[in-house]
Design an enzyme around this catalytic site. Structure first.
Site, short mmCIF file in Angstrom:
data_model
loop_
_atom_site.label_atom_id
_atom_site.label_comp_id
_atom_site.label_asym_id
_atom_site.label_seq_id
_atom_site.Cartn_x
_atom_site.Cartn_y
_atom_site.Cartn_z
N ASP A 198 0.90 -1.14 0.00
CA ASP A 198 0.00 0.00 0.00
C ASP A 198 0.94 1.19 0.00
OD1 ASP A 198 -1.53 2.26 0.81
OD2 ASP A 198 -3.11 0.86 1.32
N HIS A 199 1.11 1.83 -1.15
CA HIS A 199 2.22 2.78 -1.23
C HIS A 199 2.03 3.99 -0.31
CE1 HIS A 199 -0.29 4.91 -4.20
NE2 HIS A 199 0.51 5.95 -4.07
N GLU A 237 -7.36 14.93 -5.86
CA GLU A 237 -6.52 14.91 -7.07
C GLU A 237 -7.17 15.73 -8.17
OE1 GLU A 237 -4.57 10.86 -8.22
OE2 GLU A 237 -6.61 10.47 -7.61
N HIS A 261 -5.66 2.90 0.81
CA HIS A 261 -4.90 4.06 1.29
C HIS A 261 -5.59 4.80 2.45
CE1 HIS A 261 -2.89 3.06 -2.30
NE2 HIS A 261 -3.54 3.85 -3.13
N LYS A 361 -11.46 12.55 -7.66
CA LYS A 361 -10.69 12.95 -8.83
C LYS A 361 -11.30 14.23 -9.39
CE LYS A 361 -8.74 8.52 -10.17
NZ LYS A 361 -7.34 8.74 -9.75
#
Ligand code: BG6
Length: 510
Positions: A198-199, A237, A261, A361
Site C-alpha cells: 500500500d504505497h 486529485e 490508502h 478525482k
C-alpha cells in the site's frame, strides 16, 4: 565553547534494517509501474548508496524484447520519472544488472528457465540465493504466477536464503476475491515473507504519524474523544481517470482509494500505541481499529456515505470533459469518482467522534492530509459567542509540501481585542533540507531487509474489504442508490457538505 548537542534522541533510534543481496524478479515488468515507479525508486536507492552490493533485477514479461533494448527503455523512463537527475555513469552501472526474461505467465518452461537464470546470476552477481518476487502484472495473472512459482519450486527458500513475495494493489476486488488471493499466496509463501503493497504507508509523513503521536508528550494526551471534535482525512486529485478507464470503471473511488490508502491512514491516526515497533505489534493495533469500525450497511449507507461523479468543468486553466465522456467510460456509467464518508470507531478512545473521509478525482487541488479538529473552548471569556468554534486544528500534510501545522487563536496586535487564527508550521523540506524519498524507495528497501511493518497483513486486508463490501452491497441493492454529480474543478457535491453540516462541521479548505 562546548558544542551543544542538538540531537536529544538516542542514536539507537536511527537503527534500520539493511537490505540484503537478492534477485528481484518483477512479473509484468513492461507495465507502467516498473517504468514510472520501481526502476526510478531503485535508481535513487542506488544513488543514495542504499542498495545491497549483490542485486539483480529480472524483468519477467510476455513481450519480445532483449535485455539491452529494455535497459534503454528503462533509462528513458528513469530520466523522466526519477526524483533526482540521472547520472549516466551511475545509470550504466545500475542498468548492467537488469535482465529481461521473456515468457508467458502460464508457461512452466518460462519458470524453469527463470530458475536457471537465477542460479547463474546468483553465482555471477553474489545475490546469495535470496529471491524477491514482485507481482506487478495485471491482477488477473496473480493466480497463475503464484501457482507456477509454487509448482516450479521457486517459491521455496533455498537453504540459508529467503524467498519473498511482494503483491501490488489491487489486492482483490471484494472480500471473497481477496480471501481467495490470500489462499493462493499462502499456498506458495508464508505470511511473514509476504509483502502486500500500500504505497501510502511508504510516504514519509504517513510514517511520521507514529512519531508525532508516540514520540511527543503533548499530542497523545489530547488524542481522544474528550478533546477531539472530529477528524478529517482528505485525498484530493486534479487528475481525471486518464488512460485507466478499463480498470477504474470496475473499481471506482471506494475500492481504488478508500479500501486501502484511506483506511490505512485512518488506522495510523486512530490506533492505540503498539507494544513495540515490530511489524506484528503495529499491525495488531491497526486491525483493532478496523474491527472497531462501525459497519456501514443497508440504510446507514445512505445516511453516511456520499458518492458522486464529475461532470465537465474547468480545472487548472482548461476545460475538461465529464467522466462519462472520457475514453473507455460507459455513457451511463455509475462509477463514483468521489466518495465522502462519515465513520465511527466504536472504542473507548473514539466513541462519538466522527471521522470524515473524502477522496475525489478532478478536484481543484492536489493534496492528502489528516486534520485533527479539536473541540472549542468553553463558551466563556473569549468564546462567549462561540466565535472560536474551530480554533485548534492539527493538520498532517501527507503530500505535497509534507509537514505538520497547528492552528491556534492569537490576538491581533492593537488596542482592540480581535482574535484571529494563526499557524505554527513545520515543513519537511525546510526543516531537514533534503528531498523526501519516494514511497517505493522505502518499501523496496524494507522488503529487501524483511521488515513488513509498512505492508498490509492478511487479516488487515480482509477486514478492510469486509467493511467496504457492506457499502457496495447497499449501493447494488438500491438501498442507497443515489449517485450525485459535481463539476470538475469543484470540491465535490453539495451533499458532501450537507453530510458534515449534520454534525455542525465543515470540510477544511486545502
Ligand atoms: C493509486 C490509485 O493507488 O493511487 C490512483 O489507483 C491514484 O487512482 C493514486 O491516483 C494516488 O497516489 P498518489 O501517490 O499520487 O497520491
Amino acid at each position: 565553547m562546548e558544542k551543544e548537542n542538538d540531537n536529544p534522541f538516542r542514536d539507537g533510534l536511527v537503527n534500520r534494517a539493511v537490505a540484503e543481496p537478492c534477485a528481484l524478479v518483477i512479473f509484468g515488468a513492461t507495465g507502467d509501474l516498473t517504468r514510472r515507479k520501481l526502476i526510478p525508486a531503485l535508481y535513487n536507492l542506488a544513488a543514495d548508496g542504499n542498495l545491497p552490493s549483490g542485486l539483480a533485477v529480472v524483468c519477467f514479461a510476455r513481450r519480445d524484447k532483449t535485455s539491452e533494448g529494455f535497459r534503454e527503455e528503462l533509462g528513458e523512463a528513469a530520466r523522466k520519472y526519477s526524483r533526482r537527475p540521472v547520472n549516466d555513469e551511475l545509470w550504466s552501472r545500475f542498468a548492467a544488472n537488469i535482465f529481461y526474461h521473456r515468457s508467458s505467465f502460464d508457461d512452466p518452461a518460462g519458470y524453469a528457465s527463470l530458475g536457471k537464470e537465477l542460479e547463474s546470476l546468483e553465482a555471477r552477481l553474489g545475490t546469495r540465493g535470496n529471491r524477491l518476487f514482485y507481482l506487478a502484472s495485471s491482477p488477473t495473472e496473480f493466480d497463475v504466477i503464484l501457482e507456477n512459482l509454487r509448482s516450479s519450486g521457486l517459491s521455496h527458500a533455498q537453504p540459508g536464503a529467503w524467498a519473498r513475495l511482494i503483491v501490488e494493489k489491487p489486492f482483490g476486488t471484494d472480500l471473497p476475491s481477496a480471501h481467495r488471493l490470500n489462499e493462493a499466496v499462502a499456498a506458495a509463501f508464508p505470511e511473514d515473507e509476504t509483502f502486500r503493497i500500500d504505497h501510502y504507508l511508504g510516504k514519509e509523513t504517513a510514517q511520521n504519524l507514529m512519531v508525532l503521536r508516540f514520540a511527543n508528550t503533548v499530542f497523545e494526551a489530547l488524542w481522544n474523544h474528550r478533546y477531539v471534535e472530529n477528524v478529517q482525512i482528505t485525498a484530493s486529485e486534479p487528475l481525471g481517470v486518464e488512460t485507466r478507464a478499463g480498470y477504474y470503471e470496475q473499481s471506482g473511488a471506494l475500492r481504488d482509494m478508500v479500501q486501502n490508502h484511506l483506511l490505512q491512514l485512518l488506522c495510523l491516526t486512530a490506533m492505540e500505541p503498539p507494544t513495540d515497533l515490530s511489524a506484528d505489534a503495529v499491525r495488531d493495533e491497526k486491525v483493532k481499529v478496523l474491527r472497531a469500525l462501525r459497519p456501514l450497511t443497508g440504510k446507514s449507507v445512505a445516511e453516511n456515505v456520499v458518492r458522486a461523479q464529475y461532470t465537465a468543468g474547468f480545472i487548472n486553466g482548461s476545460d475538461v470533459p465529464g467522466y462519462r465522456e472520457e475514453p473507455g467510460v460507459a455513457p451511463d456509467s455509475k462509477t463514483e469518482t468521489y466518495v465522502a464518508l462519515r465513520l465511527h470507531i466504536d472504542n473507548w478512545r473514539w466513541a462519538g467522534v466522527p471521522f470524515f473521509v473524502r477522496v475525489g478525482k478532478r478536484l481543484p487541488k492536489s493534496g492528502t492530509e489528516i486534520a485533527i479538529q479539536f473541540r472549542p473552548t468553553p463558551p466563556v471569556l473569549f468564546n462567549r459567542e462561540s466565535q472560536l468554534q474551530d480554533a485548534n486544528a492539527l493538520v498532517i500534510r501527507i503530500q505535497p509540501d509534507e509537514g505538520i501545522s497547528f492552528r491556534m487563536a492569537a490576538k491581533m496586535p492593537g488596542a482592540l481585542l480581535q482574535i484571529e487564527p494563526v499557524k505554527m508550521d513545520f515543513h519537511y523540506g525546510t526543516s531537514f533540507g533534503k528531498a523526501t524519498p519516494e514511497a517505493y524507495e522505502r518499501l523496496l528497501l524494507d522488503a529487501m531487509s524483511g521488515d513488513a511493518t509498512l505492508f498490509a497483513r492478511r487479516d488487515e486486508v480482509e477486514h478492510a474489504w469486509s467493511f467496504i463490501d457492506g457499502i457496495r452491497k447497499a449501493w447494488q441493492d438500491g438501498e442507497a442508490p443515489r449517485l450525485d454529480f459535481y463539476p470538475a474543478g469543484t470540491w465535490g457535491p453539495r451533499e458532501a457538505d450537507e453530510l458534515l453540516a449534520q454534525d455542525g462541521a465543515t470540510w477544511r479548505r486545502l
